[in-house]
Design a protein around this motif. Structure first.
Motif, PDB file in Angstrom:
ATOM      1  N   VAL A   1       0.662  -0.889  -0.272  1.00  0.00           N
ATOM      2  CA  VAL A   1      -0.169   0.115  -0.041  1.00  0.00           C
ATOM      3  C   VAL A   1       0.847   1.551   0.140  1.00  0.00           C
ATOM      4  O   VAL A   1       0.675   2.184  -0.300  1.00  0.00           O
ATOM      5  CB  VAL A   1      -0.944  -0.239   1.092  1.00  0.00           C
ATOM      6  CG1 VAL A   1       0.144  -0.341   2.736  1.00  0.00           C
ATOM      7  CG2 VAL A   1      -1.966   1.017   1.017  1.00  0.00           C
ATOM      8  N   ASP A   2       2.187   1.726   0.584  1.00  0.00           N
ATOM      9  CA  ASP A   2       3.118   2.409   0.622  1.00  0.00           C
ATOM     10  C   ASP A   2       3.988   2.727  -1.047  1.00  0.00           C
ATOM     11  O   ASP A   2       4.034   3.608  -0.967  1.00  0.00           O
ATOM     12  CB  ASP A   2       4.417   2.339   1.494  1.00  0.00           C
ATOM     13  CG  ASP A   2       3.683   2.050   2.899  1.00  0.00           C
ATOM     14  OD1 ASP A   2       3.369   2.743   3.513  1.00  0.00           O
ATOM     15  OD2 ASP A   2       3.979   0.530   3.963  1.00  0.00           O
TER      16      ASP A   2
ATOM     17  N   TRP B   1      -4.570   3.313   6.086  1.00  0.00           N
ATOM     18  CA  TRP B   1      -3.243   3.036   5.199  1.00  0.00           C
ATOM     19  C   TRP B   1      -2.092   2.516   6.787  1.00  0.00           C
ATOM     20  O   TRP B   1      -0.996   1.434   6.242  1.00  0.00           O
ATOM     21  CB  TRP B   1      -1.970   4.089   4.581  1.00  0.00           C
ATOM     22  CG  TRP B   1      -1.120   4.794   6.186  1.00  0.00           C
ATOM     23  CD1 TRP B   1      -1.918   5.840   6.656  1.00  0.00           C
ATOM     24  CD2 TRP B   1      -0.051   5.230   7.033  1.00  0.00           C
ATOM     25  NE1 TRP B   1      -0.904   6.823   7.325  1.00  0.00           N
ATOM     26  CE2 TRP B   1       0.243   5.433   7.323  1.00  0.00           C
ATOM     27  CE3 TRP B   1       0.621   3.982   6.170  1.00  0.00           C
ATOM     28  CZ2 TRP B   1       1.156   5.994   7.946  1.00  0.00           C
ATOM     29  CZ3 TRP B   1       1.736   4.002   7.036  1.00  0.00           C
ATOM     30  CH2 TRP B   1       2.271   4.700   8.183  1.00  0.00           C
TER      31      TRP B   1
END
Length: 274
Positions: free
Chosen positions: A72-73, A242
């Motif tokens: 996700v980063d 996140w």
């Protein structure tokens, strides 16, 4: 003398007036019985519920996520749009990337967005594009044929009703085909820089229930969002998506979570049962 006495009497208060003044003075200077006690009574308002150890759990997750090297980063929605595009184009790309991301891994979504951006990804280009070609470009995202149809429908709505921009409220966003509450809150945060709520996907839903961050077990991401927003401080709403998504991709996996590697193994209600 009678006249003088009468004249002087006019300056003396009558008995009834004196009594009234005395009564008023006493009432003003001496509060009635019970007055002022309200300020000293203990509050009967129940404290807001919050889960046990949540602050320590959150700090531990931040520590485990400090490298920011989860999918996700590197390939999440916040990395899929063109940062130098016109603001309305950037917002449109955020919308599309979130529509594609549903039930799809970040790697697949990122690749699909790259193919679309290579074809000049904006409202006019998508309206000119054949739906079959659009479906081919986004394959193999989950439900790719349905999403191609939703994207075409949504893009037409944006051109006709929003001057080729996207809505700026959750209420309007969820009216678009293929856009749910989770997407809408993330769109508001990423595209409009407005934190309207917590974006809850399967990772956030799963981990919140495992950690005991919901008062009672929730059955859906939307139920988890409502439960979290009742107690979680608003200033970390933007961070929590996140943070937990990456944690769920690397440690708190859906199947066979890596509890032995987790800093929360001693304070996680689910750790010993998994």
């Amino acid at each position: 003398m009678a006249v003088n006495q009468s004249s002087s009497m006019r300056h003396l208060p009558s008995l009834s007036t004196a009594r009234r003044r005395k009564t008023l003075q006493v009432m003003y200077e001496l509060p009635a019985e019970g007055a002022g006690e309200k300020d000293t009574e203990p509050s009967t308002k129940k404290p807001k519920w919050e889960p046990k150890n949540w602050k320590q759990q959150l700090d531990n997750i931040r520590e485990m996520r400090k490298q920011r090297d989860a999918p996700v980063d590197l390939m999440g929605v916040a990395k899929c749009y063109d940062p130098v595009a016109a603001p309305e184009v950037m917002r449109y790309q955020v919308l599309l990337s979130l529509m594609l991301s549903s039930q799809t891994k970040d790697q697949v979504t990122s690749a699909a967005m790259a193919r679309l951006r290579a074809n000049s990804l904006n409202v006019d280009r998508i309206l000119q594009m054949d739906e079959g070609l659009l479906a081919k470009l986004i394959y193999p995202v989950g439900f790719w044929k349905r999403k191609a149809h939703y994207i075409k429908q949504t893009t037409e709505i944006l051109q006709q009703h929003y001057k080729s921009d996207i809505p700026s409220s959750v209420e309007e966003l969820v009216k678009l085909p293929g856009v749910g509450p989770k997407m809408a809150h993330l769109i508001m945060d990423i595209a409009w820089n407005n934190v309207s709520g917590i974006g809850v996907d399967t990772h956030v839903h799963r981990i919140s229930n495992r950690l005991g961050w919901v008062k009672t077990k929730t059955k859906s991401p939307e139920g988890t969002r409502v439960a979290l927003e009742e107690w979680l401080p608003r200033d970390i709403w933007s961070e929590i998506n996140w943070l937990l998504v990456g944690f769920g991709q690397q440690v708190c996996l859906p199947v066979k979570p890596q509890c032995s590697l987790c800093l929360n193994q001693d304070i996680c209600p689910a750790a010993k049962r998994l």
